[in-house]
Design a protein around this motif. Sequence first.
Motif, PDB file in Angstrom:
ATOM      1  N   ILE A   6       0.960  -1.235  -0.056  1.00 58.47           N
ATOM      2  CA  ILE A   6       0.088   0.050  -0.224  1.00 58.47           C
ATOM      3  C   ILE A   6       0.817   1.245   0.012  1.00 58.47           C
ATOM      4  O   ILE A   6       1.680   1.291   1.002  1.00 58.47           O
ATOM      5  CB  ILE A   6      -0.819  -0.046   1.161  1.00 58.47           C
ATOM      6  N   ILE A   7       0.752   2.022  -1.175  1.00 51.37           N
ATOM      7  CA  ILE A   7       1.652   3.325  -1.147  1.00 51.37           C
ATOM      8  C   ILE A   7       0.826   4.553  -0.671  1.00 51.37           C
ATOM      9  O   ILE A   7      -0.242   4.821  -1.585  1.00 51.37           O
ATOM     10  CB  ILE A   7       2.161   3.293  -2.699  1.00 51.37           C
ATOM     11  N   VAL A   8       1.235   5.298   0.233  1.00 56.70           N
ATOM     12  CA  VAL A   8       0.538   6.326   0.675  1.00 56.70           C
ATOM     13  C   VAL A   8       1.479   7.530   0.487  1.00 56.70           C
ATOM     14  O   VAL A   8       2.644   7.686   1.073  1.00 56.70           O
ATOM     15  CB  VAL A   8       0.335   6.103   2.081  1.00 56.70           C
ATOM     16  N   ALA A   9       0.883   8.477  -0.115  1.00 56.85           N
ATOM     17  CA  ALA A   9       1.319   9.760  -0.334  1.00 56.85           C
ATOM     18  C   ALA A   9       1.030  10.682   0.885  1.00 56.85           C
ATOM     19  O   ALA A   9      -0.156  10.864   0.978  1.00 56.85           O
ATOM     20  CB  ALA A   9       1.113  10.351  -1.640  1.00 56.85           C
ATOM     21  N   ALA A  10       1.904  11.342   1.479  1.00 50.80           N
ATOM     22  CA  ALA A  10       1.556  12.050   2.721  1.00 50.80           C
ATOM     23  C   ALA A  10       2.376  13.542   2.779  1.00 50.80           C
ATOM     24  O   ALA A  10       3.524  13.540   2.809  1.00 50.80           O
ATOM     25  CB  ALA A  10       1.918  11.389   4.146  1.00 50.80           C
ATOM     26  N   TYR A  11       1.476  14.571   2.683  1.00 48.84           N
ATOM     27  CA  TYR A  11       2.129  15.898   2.662  1.00 48.84           C
ATOM     28  C   TYR A  11       1.331  16.791   3.485  1.00 48.84           C
ATOM     29  O   TYR A  11       0.129  17.093   3.413  1.00 48.84           O
ATOM     30  CB  TYR A  11       2.176  16.614   1.326  1.00 48.84           C
ATOM     31  N   ASN A  12       1.720  17.211   4.726  1.00 48.76           N
ATOM     32  CA  ASN A  12       0.882  18.272   5.671  1.00 48.76           C
ATOM     33  C   ASN A  12      -0.470  17.609   5.968  1.00 48.76           C
ATOM     34  O   ASN A  12      -1.379  18.296   5.834  1.00 48.76           O
ATOM     35  CB  ASN A  12       1.234  19.375   4.987  1.00 48.76           C
ATOM     36  N   VAL A  13      -0.534  16.403   6.307  1.00 43.67           N
ATOM     37  CA  VAL A  13      -1.837  15.759   6.442  1.00 43.67           C
ATOM     38  C   VAL A  13      -1.860  15.449   7.980  1.00 43.67           C
ATOM     39  O   VAL A  13      -2.729  14.341   8.134  1.00 43.67           O
ATOM     40  CB  VAL A  13      -2.283  14.385   5.595  1.00 43.67           C
ATOM     41  N   GLU A  14      -1.291  16.007   8.848  1.00 47.02           N
ATOM     42  CA  GLU A  14      -1.399  15.808  10.336  1.00 47.02           C
ATOM     43  C   GLU A  14      -2.895  15.588  10.877  1.00 47.02           C
ATOM     44  O   GLU A  14      -3.097  14.833  11.641  1.00 47.02           O
ATOM     45  CB  GLU A  14      -0.674  16.719  11.055  1.00 47.02           C
ATOM     46  N   GLU A  15      -3.805  16.280  10.049  1.00 48.48           N
ATOM     47  CA  GLU A  15      -5.101  16.270  10.573  1.00 48.48           C
ATOM     48  C   GLU A  15      -5.913  14.836  10.498  1.00 48.48           C
ATOM     49  O   GLU A  15      -6.841  14.563  11.129  1.00 48.48           O
ATOM     50  CB  GLU A  15      -6.063  17.280  10.170  1.00 48.48           C
ATOM     51  N   TYR A  16      -5.303  14.305   9.148  1.00 50.56           N
ATOM     52  CA  TYR A  16      -6.038  12.982   8.781  1.00 50.56           C
ATOM     53  C   TYR A  16      -5.209  11.741   8.941  1.00 50.56           C
ATOM     54  O   TYR A  16      -5.617  10.587   8.953  1.00 50.56           O
ATOM     55  CB  TYR A  16      -6.435  12.999   7.515  1.00 50.56           C
ATOM     56  N   LEU A  17      -3.799  11.875   9.020  1.00 50.05           N
ATOM     57  CA  LEU A  17      -2.768  10.591   8.830  1.00 50.05           C
ATOM     58  C   LEU A  17      -3.043   9.750   9.897  1.00 50.05           C
ATOM     59  O   LEU A  17      -2.930   8.540   9.521  1.00 50.05           O
ATOM     60  CB  LEU A  17      -1.374  11.312   8.873  1.00 50.05           C
ATOM     61  N   GLN A  18      -3.381  10.063  11.040  1.00 47.12           N
ATOM     62  CA  GLN A  18      -3.630   8.954  11.961  1.00 47.12           C
ATOM     63  C   GLN A  18      -4.547   7.913  11.740  1.00 47.12           C
ATOM     64  O   GLN A  18      -4.479   6.740  11.890  1.00 47.12           O
ATOM     65  CB  GLN A  18      -3.651   9.647  13.555  1.00 47.12           C
ATOM     66  N   GLN A  19      -5.842   8.727  11.375  1.00 43.77           N
ATOM     67  CA  GLN A  19      -7.001   7.830  10.905  1.00 43.77           C
ATOM     68  C   GLN A  19      -6.715   6.873   9.811  1.00 43.77           C
ATOM     69  O   GLN A  19      -7.053   5.792   9.702  1.00 43.77           O
ATOM     70  CB  GLN A  19      -8.020   8.752  10.385  1.00 43.77           C
ATOM     71  N   CYS A  20      -5.809   7.467   8.808  1.00 39.62           N
ATOM     72  CA  CYS A  20      -5.448   6.714   7.460  1.00 39.62           C
ATOM     73  C   CYS A  20      -4.479   5.412   8.083  1.00 39.62           C
ATOM     74  O   CYS A  20      -4.912   4.238   7.433  1.00 39.62           O
ATOM     75  CB  CYS A  20      -4.730   7.511   6.800  1.00 39.62           C
ATOM     76  N   LEU A  21      -3.478   5.837   8.891  1.00 39.21           N
ATOM     77  CA  LEU A  21      -2.641   4.622   9.282  1.00 39.21           C
ATOM     78  C   LEU A  21      -3.426   3.719  10.321  1.00 39.21           C
ATOM     79  O   LEU A  21      -2.995   2.392  10.413  1.00 39.21           O
ATOM     80  CB  LEU A  21      -1.420   5.234  10.055  1.00 39.21           C
TER      81      LEU A  21
END
Length: 331
Positions: A6-21
């Motif tokens: 699973i390839i995840v692109a992350a840029y300044n997504v602190e608000e949503y990244l934990q939910q994604c992970l």
Amino acid sequence: MPKISIIVAAYNVEEYLQQCLNSLSNQTFSDFEAIIVNDASTDATAEILRRSAEKDPRIIPVTHPHNQGLHLTRKTGVEHASGEYAFFLDGDDDLAPETCAQLAEEINQHPVDILHFGISVIGENGILDDECKAFEAFNNTQTKNCTGSDIVRNIYAEANGQQVDWRVTQRLFKTSLLKKAFNNMTSKRLERAEDGYECLVISALAHTYRSYKECRGYQYHYGRGVTGTNQVTASKYAAFCQQFSQCFNAAQLFANQNPSLDLQDCVNGYRWKATELLANDLNIRIADEDKPRRFKPCSKRSAQQSPPAKSGVLPATTHGRPLHLKTITIL
């Protein structure tokens, strides 16, 4: 070798990244790796990623030393992927718990280069339910299984009806295909229309395609990031035009370098459908006082005669309704 990367692109997504992970760690299917590419974020993205990787070794952080944009972030992720199959997930979206299990079962039963799955749309930041339903309906429409050149032509060629979206985040790819495709792509920064270019190259090199829209575990948060109907400034819109133009040029270069693939009508179709997105943004997302004085609709055809807009993402403001604007010049 894991079954799925699973390839995840992350840029300044602190608000949503934990939910994604968290959605990755909570998958009922365990044989996967998650390559999270942090594109030099300036917020807490790196720290969130570090903590999650400590708890779940399947989460593998990769960090760009400087910001490179979405296309090159995906390219980095593909380079690091070691799974038999791979798919892309944006850092502000997430997965339902059964997603990987469903994909693995389907690909085991019906091995193909590209498995095209469905989507669940969640409205954010004022996006209306009707808009979400229209977006979801288009992207979940069953498409024809196909082989060879029909894979790319069904997406882009006007003669084939352009009935298939070009969203690269809704496809499970054979990783060897992804690596070959991204090795043939530009190493320049691309944004905004990059998925249309990426999907064109990947699809042109694929041999087999299967539709599996019954799987709708990709949870797309419509209204986050660049999607939505919020107004943008004229200067921001000008940047959009430049970004689209760069993607068009990259697609044309690939077609020129691979004449045996006979892609010119697909490149033309990509340029046309993507330009519809830009024209629609100009009509709806730019304040009237900021529009060019000479701007006016260029087509005399009625809205009823205009073909419905189809692309990797439905135009942010049409959601399946015909466009009133038909042309815009991209220099």
